[in-house]
Write a protein that holds these residues in place. Structure first.
Motif, short mmCIF file in Angstrom:
data_model
loop_
_atom_site.label_atom_id
_atom_site.label_comp_id
_atom_site.label_asym_id
_atom_site.label_seq_id
_atom_site.Cartn_x
_atom_site.Cartn_y
_atom_site.Cartn_z
N ALA A 15 0.85 -1.19 0.00
CA ALA A 15 0.00 0.00 0.00
C ALA A 15 0.89 1.24 0.00
O ALA A 15 2.05 1.19 0.41
CB ALA A 15 -0.91 0.01 1.22
N HIS A 56 -2.64 -0.47 -3.42
CA HIS A 56 -3.64 0.38 -2.76
C HIS A 56 -2.98 1.71 -2.49
O HIS A 56 -1.84 1.77 -2.03
CB HIS A 56 -4.11 -0.23 -1.43
CG HIS A 56 -4.34 -1.71 -1.48
ND1 HIS A 56 -5.53 -2.27 -1.86
CD2 HIS A 56 -3.50 -2.75 -1.19
CE1 HIS A 56 -5.44 -3.58 -1.79
NE2 HIS A 56 -4.21 -3.89 -1.39
N THR A 104 -6.55 -2.95 4.53
CA THR A 104 -6.28 -3.54 3.22
C THR A 104 -5.60 -4.90 3.41
O THR A 104 -5.30 -5.30 4.53
CB THR A 104 -5.37 -2.64 2.37
OG1 THR A 104 -4.02 -2.71 2.87
CG2 THR A 104 -5.86 -1.20 2.40
#
Length: 217
Positions: A15, A56, A104
């Motif tokens: 991420a 992400h 996530t």
């Protein structure tokens, strides 16, 4: 063990979080909205993370939150996180970003300040490559280095997120934790693909633009 294996296959990917909440007092306006070559810095940073390979991406906003969120609406698949405590310093934005990352499936997160336009996709991609290849233990950290000096961005393995979130405060961001755990930090040389300078004032922006134009000649 590679980066994606850190919890027995339960997590995957990296991420990315853009830290874009500051008021930019020395700049005279929020840095997220400063434009270089027609592109606001916040969009430039989001693109660096996404194009560098982050699965992400989120941006933490604070000052001028509505305006920054409107700009972020031009980007695809970016989460907008408003930090109500942004005035307390970057630490609260780091904590907000780590809290989001925990929702996530990412096995690591890259933290990127919004005011470093010289850090592009190549730097992000190198950190991710080293992490995937097992260049740092899952409980450790990768820090981009330039001529041997550790700067931004940093990549935190998922097992360290809560540790870092517990100690960040003020304007230091994750630096306090990094200083007190040097044995867990692996430097990744990125001086050949990036420039870590941050832009704090209009003069910094003007200087950056002039140097970039000169480099293109």
């Amino acid at each position: 063990m590679t980066g994606d294996d850190v919890t027995g296959g339960a997590v995957a990917g990296v991420a990315g979080v853009v830290l874009a909440a500051g008021a930019g007092r020395r700049m005279g306006s929020p840095k997220a909205l400063v434009t270089i070559d027609g592109q606001p810095l916040v969009l430039r940073a989001v693109a660096a993370l996404a194009d560098g390979g982050c699965a992400h991406v989120a941006a933490v906003t604070g000052a001028a939150a509505a305006e920054v969120a409107e700009v972020l609406g031009r980007a695809a698949d970016v989460a907008v996180l408003h930090n109500r405590r942004w005035a307390s310093g970057m630490g609260s934005s780091v904590a907000a970003g780590l809290g989001w990352a925990a929702t996530t499936t990412a096995g690591a997160v890259i933290l990127l300040p919004v005011d470093t336009p010289g850090i592009g996709p190549a730097v992000v991609a190198r950190l991710i490559e080293v992490w995937r290849d097992g260049g740092a233990p899952p409980e450790g950290v990768l820090a981009a280095a330039y001529d041997g000096r550790q700067r931004n961005p940093v990549l935190l393995g998922r097992r360290r997120w809560s540790d870092v979130a517990d100690v960040v405060e003020g304007d230091e961001g994750a630096r306090r934790w990094l200083r007190t755990h040097p044995d867990l930090v692996t430097a990744v040389e990125c001086g050949d693909v990036g420039d870590p300078r941050d832009l704090d004032t209009p003069a910094d922006v003007d200087r950056w633009v002039r140097q970039q134009r000169t480099a293109r000649i």
